[in-house]
Write a protein that holds these residues in place. Sequence first.
Motif, PDB file in Angstrom:
ATOM      1  N   HIS A 113       0.869  -1.173   0.000  1.00 40.50           N
ATOM      2  CA  HIS A 113       0.000   0.000   0.000  1.00 40.50           C
ATOM      3  C   HIS A 113       0.908   1.226   0.000  1.00 40.50           C
ATOM      4  O   HIS A 113       2.090   1.138   0.298  1.00 40.50           O
ATOM      5  CB  HIS A 113      -1.005  -0.012   1.160  1.00 40.50           C
ATOM      6  N   TRP A 114       0.350   2.339  -0.383  1.00 40.46           N
ATOM      7  CA  TRP A 114       1.114   3.568  -0.545  1.00 40.46           C
ATOM      8  C   TRP A 114       0.712   4.554   0.530  1.00 40.46           C
ATOM      9  O   TRP A 114      -0.470   4.744   0.783  1.00 40.46           O
ATOM     10  CB  TRP A 114       0.861   4.151  -1.938  1.00 40.46           C
ATOM     11  N   LEU A 115       1.726   5.176   1.163  1.00 36.89           N
ATOM     12  CA  LEU A 115       1.406   6.166   2.181  1.00 36.89           C
ATOM     13  C   LEU A 115       0.665   7.332   1.541  1.00 36.89           C
ATOM     14  O   LEU A 115       1.070   7.820   0.484  1.00 36.89           O
ATOM     15  CB  LEU A 115       2.678   6.710   2.844  1.00 36.89           C
ATOM     16  N   PRO A 116      -0.403   7.792   2.186  1.00 37.67           N
ATOM     17  CA  PRO A 116      -1.115   8.954   1.654  1.00 37.67           C
ATOM     18  C   PRO A 116      -0.229  10.202   1.741  1.00 37.67           C
ATOM     19  O   PRO A 116       0.653  10.300   2.591  1.00 37.67           O
ATOM     20  CB  PRO A 116      -2.328   9.100   2.574  1.00 37.67           C
ATOM     21  N   ARG A 117      -0.498  11.159   0.887  1.00 35.12           N
ATOM     22  CA  ARG A 117       0.274  12.398   0.852  1.00 35.12           C
ATOM     23  C   ARG A 117       0.297  13.069   2.225  1.00 35.12           C
ATOM     24  O   ARG A 117       1.319  13.608   2.650  1.00 35.12           O
ATOM     25  CB  ARG A 117      -0.335  13.326  -0.205  1.00 35.12           C
ATOM     26  N   THR A 118      -0.822  13.024   2.957  1.00 34.30           N
ATOM     27  CA  THR A 118      -0.874  13.658   4.280  1.00 34.30           C
ATOM     28  C   THR A 118       0.101  12.996   5.255  1.00 34.30           C
ATOM     29  O   THR A 118       0.703  13.665   6.089  1.00 34.30           O
ATOM     30  CB  THR A 118      -2.300  13.613   4.850  1.00 34.30           C
ATOM     31  N   ILE A 120       2.939  11.403   4.397  1.00 34.52           N
ATOM     32  CA  ILE A 120       4.295  11.781   3.979  1.00 34.52           C
ATOM     33  C   ILE A 120       4.610  13.175   4.507  1.00 34.52           C
ATOM     34  O   ILE A 120       5.684  13.414   5.067  1.00 34.52           O
ATOM     35  CB  ILE A 120       4.430  11.714   2.444  1.00 34.52           C
ATOM     36  N   GLN A 121       3.666  14.084   4.374  1.00 36.27           N
ATOM     37  CA  GLN A 121       3.873  15.452   4.867  1.00 36.27           C
ATOM     38  C   GLN A 121       4.072  15.450   6.376  1.00 36.27           C
ATOM     39  O   GLN A 121       4.947  16.132   6.904  1.00 36.27           O
ATOM     40  CB  GLN A 121       2.676  16.335   4.472  1.00 36.27           C
ATOM     41  N   ARG A 122       3.286  14.674   7.101  1.00 35.26           N
ATOM     42  CA  ARG A 122       3.408  14.606   8.562  1.00 35.26           C
ATOM     43  C   ARG A 122       4.785  14.096   8.962  1.00 35.26           C
ATOM     44  O   ARG A 122       5.441  14.657   9.849  1.00 35.26           O
ATOM     45  CB  ARG A 122       2.317  13.702   9.148  1.00 35.26           C
ATOM     46  N   LEU A 123       5.262  13.064   8.291  1.00 37.60           N
ATOM     47  CA  LEU A 123       6.576  12.504   8.608  1.00 37.60           C
ATOM     48  C   LEU A 123       7.696  13.495   8.297  1.00 37.60           C
ATOM     49  O   LEU A 123       8.648  13.629   9.066  1.00 37.60           O
ATOM     50  CB  LEU A 123       6.789  11.191   7.848  1.00 37.60           C
ATOM     51  N   LEU A 124       7.578  14.207   7.172  1.00 35.67           N
ATOM     52  CA  LEU A 124       8.577  15.225   6.849  1.00 35.67           C
ATOM     53  C   LEU A 124       8.574  16.327   7.902  1.00 35.67           C
ATOM     54  O   LEU A 124       9.637  16.787   8.344  1.00 35.67           O
ATOM     55  CB  LEU A 124       8.314  15.813   5.463  1.00 35.67           C
ATOM     56  N   SER A 125       7.394  16.754   8.322  1.00 34.99           N
ATOM     57  CA  SER A 125       7.296  17.793   9.343  1.00 34.99           C
ATOM     58  C   SER A 125       7.912  17.334  10.659  1.00 34.99           C
ATOM     59  O   SER A 125       8.609  18.099  11.332  1.00 34.99           O
ATOM     60  CB  SER A 125       5.836  18.187   9.577  1.00 34.99           C
ATOM     61  N   MET A 126       7.669  16.073  11.039  1.00 35.48           N
ATOM     62  CA  MET A 126       8.258  15.541  12.273  1.00 35.48           C
ATOM     63  C   MET A 126       9.775  15.549  12.182  1.00 35.48           C
ATOM     64  O   MET A 126      10.466  15.890  13.139  1.00 35.48           O
ATOM     65  CB  MET A 126       7.758  14.116  12.532  1.00 35.48           C
TER      66      MET A 126
END
Length: 156
Positions: A113-118, A120-126
């Motif tokens: 399965h593919w991580l949703p864009r939200t 990915i953004q959350r992980l980058l922000s963390m």
Amino acid sequence: MSPLSPTAGGGLLVLGVTTRLEDGEEVLDRTASVDRSTVDLDQMRKLIRERVTPAPRSVTVGWSDDGQSCVVFIDIPQQASGTVFVVAAPAGKQGQVPAHTVAVPVRDADGTHWLPRTEIQRLLSMGITALGMPGPQALTELVRQAVADAQACLGP
């Protein structure tokens, strides 16, 4: 375990086999021999290096032939702890992958399965926060201050 936690020991992909569920576990069902003339192992290695970032280390792509059936295997050893892999996201025309798009695949048993864009953004922000880098509000304030300072230098 988080969806991005590395699996213990890496993974093995085998092309030319089918599996079935037996007591909640996947077991080998049968082999369907792969015609050697239809697979270019060097091309597979190249695609892995080109489309997976960072390129996984020490990947082995080869043939396994027992005389009756032939399968392709891709052996991916355990990678560095905490490494998140991204792949070029399939978009556009069939077979073309734009270099500027990415996606994060997560294996789950025999599926992906593919991580949703939200996410990915959350992980980058963390990660940005963990590194002590300024967040969006701080960056906005820095830009406002730079504009104000530039206007003050230009005078009325």
